[in-house]
Design a protein around this motif. Structure first.
Motif, short mmCIF file in Angstrom:
data_model
loop_
_atom_site.label_atom_id
_atom_site.label_comp_id
_atom_site.label_asym_id
_atom_site.label_seq_id
_atom_site.Cartn_x
_atom_site.Cartn_y
_atom_site.Cartn_z
N GLU A 53 1.07 -1.28 -0.31
CA GLU A 53 0.43 -0.13 -0.07
C GLU A 53 0.69 0.83 0.21
O GLU A 53 2.57 1.34 0.74
N ASP A 54 0.65 2.39 -1.19
CA ASP A 54 0.53 3.43 -0.81
C ASP A 54 0.84 4.53 0.71
O ASP A 54 -0.53 3.66 1.70
N ILE A 55 2.12 4.91 1.14
CA ILE A 55 1.80 5.39 2.87
C ILE A 55 1.55 6.60 3.06
O ILE A 55 2.81 7.84 1.81
N GLU A 56 0.87 7.53 3.59
CA GLU A 56 1.09 8.98 3.90
C GLU A 56 1.94 8.57 4.81
O GLU A 56 1.24 8.93 6.11
N VAL A 57 3.25 9.83 4.36
CA VAL A 57 3.88 10.34 5.62
C VAL A 57 3.55 11.29 7.07
O VAL A 57 3.52 12.14 6.27
N GLN A 58 3.27 11.59 7.32
CA GLN A 58 3.38 13.29 8.48
C GLN A 58 4.10 13.11 8.88
O GLN A 58 5.32 12.50 9.59
N ALA A 59 4.85 14.58 9.38
CA ALA A 59 5.60 15.14 9.56
C ALA A 59 5.31 15.66 11.03
O ALA A 59 4.52 16.84 10.31
N PHE A 60 6.06 16.44 11.35
CA PHE A 60 6.16 17.59 13.03
C PHE A 60 7.68 17.35 13.65
O PHE A 60 8.60 16.92 13.28
N SER A 61 7.64 18.54 14.25
CA SER A 61 8.68 19.19 14.82
C SER A 61 8.78 19.09 16.19
O SER A 61 7.54 18.94 16.53
N TYR A 62 9.43 18.03 16.61
CA TYR A 62 9.40 18.77 18.51
C TYR A 62 9.94 19.35 19.33
O TYR A 62 11.41 19.31 18.67
N ASP A 63 10.12 18.29 21.07
CA ASP A 63 10.89 19.45 21.31
C ASP A 63 10.80 17.71 22.56
O ASP A 63 9.79 17.15 23.22
N ALA A 64 11.74 17.62 23.01
CA ALA A 64 12.03 15.71 23.58
C ALA A 64 13.09 16.68 25.11
O ALA A 64 13.73 17.67 25.42
N ASP A 65 12.46 16.05 25.81
CA ASP A 65 12.99 16.92 27.36
C ASP A 65 14.40 15.92 27.45
O ASP A 65 15.06 15.06 26.48
N ASP A 66 15.03 15.80 28.65
CA ASP A 66 16.79 15.87 28.42
C ASP A 66 16.60 14.33 28.99
O ASP A 66 17.67 14.31 28.55
N ALA A 67 15.95 13.55 28.85
CA ALA A 67 16.13 12.07 28.43
C ALA A 67 15.87 11.63 27.20
O ALA A 67 15.85 10.14 26.89
N GLY A 68 15.51 13.10 26.36
CA GLY A 68 14.94 12.31 24.84
C GLY A 68 13.64 11.48 24.48
O GLY A 68 13.05 11.57 23.49
N ASP A 69 12.83 12.25 25.28
CA ASP A 69 11.27 11.47 25.64
C ASP A 69 10.33 12.93 24.74
O ASP A 69 10.66 14.25 25.77
N VAL A 70 9.21 12.12 24.15
CA VAL A 70 8.49 13.17 23.31
C VAL A 70 6.80 12.92 24.45
O VAL A 70 6.75 11.70 24.39
N THR A 71 6.54 13.49 24.89
CA THR A 71 5.51 13.93 24.92
C THR A 71 4.22 14.58 24.46
O THR A 71 4.53 15.09 23.57
N SER A 72 3.05 14.59 25.21
CA SER A 72 1.75 14.79 23.57
C SER A 72 1.98 16.13 23.56
O SER A 72 1.78 16.88 22.32
N SER A 73 2.71 17.36 25.15
CA SER A 73 2.16 18.88 23.74
C SER A 73 3.72 18.94 23.71
O SER A 73 4.36 20.60 23.02
N ASP A 74 4.61 18.10 23.17
CA ASP A 74 5.87 17.78 21.91
C ASP A 74 5.94 18.37 20.62
O ASP A 74 7.27 18.14 20.39
N LEU A 75 4.84 17.41 20.16
CA LEU A 75 4.61 17.67 18.70
C LEU A 75 3.94 19.07 18.19
O LEU A 75 3.38 19.56 18.34
N HIS A 76 4.99 18.93 17.25
CA HIS A 76 4.45 20.76 16.64
C HIS A 76 4.20 21.04 15.28
O HIS A 76 5.10 20.32 14.26
#
Length: 103
Positions: A53-76
């Protein structure tokens, strides 16, 4: 849109939740940092897509915390056309280079 990161670096998945509360699981295609925009980006594709199947790629900028984790408010969302063009260029390079895409 909200997000939740699941798994470790070997099997990275993100659950995106739209405005109506619908959840969809995405796989992380890859992440990268742009010095020009001083931002990190994540490119995602739906986990429930078949091999042919063809796929649609989604792209976001993000902010990770000091441990490299991403939470819901980190995707832009990416709003600038110039920024989208840069992300598209990186994606095209990834897809066209067998060493990067694993083809």
């Amino acid at each position: 849109m909200a997000a939740q990161v699941n798994g470790d670096d070997e099997d990275r998945q993100i659950t995106l939740i739209d405005d109506q509360g619908n959840e969809e699981l995405y796989e992380v295609l890859f992440t990268f940092h742009s010095d020009d925009y001083d931002k990190s980006y994540v490119l995602l594709y739906p986990a429930a897509v078949g091999d042919d199947e063809d796929i649609e790629v989604q792209a976001f900028s993000y902010d990770a915390d000091d441990a490299g984790d991403v939470t819901s408010s980190d995707l832009h969302e990416i709003e600038s056309d110039d920024e989208w063009n840069m992300v598209q260029g990186v994606l095209n390079t990834f897809l066209n280079d067998d060493r990067l895409s694993g083809k």
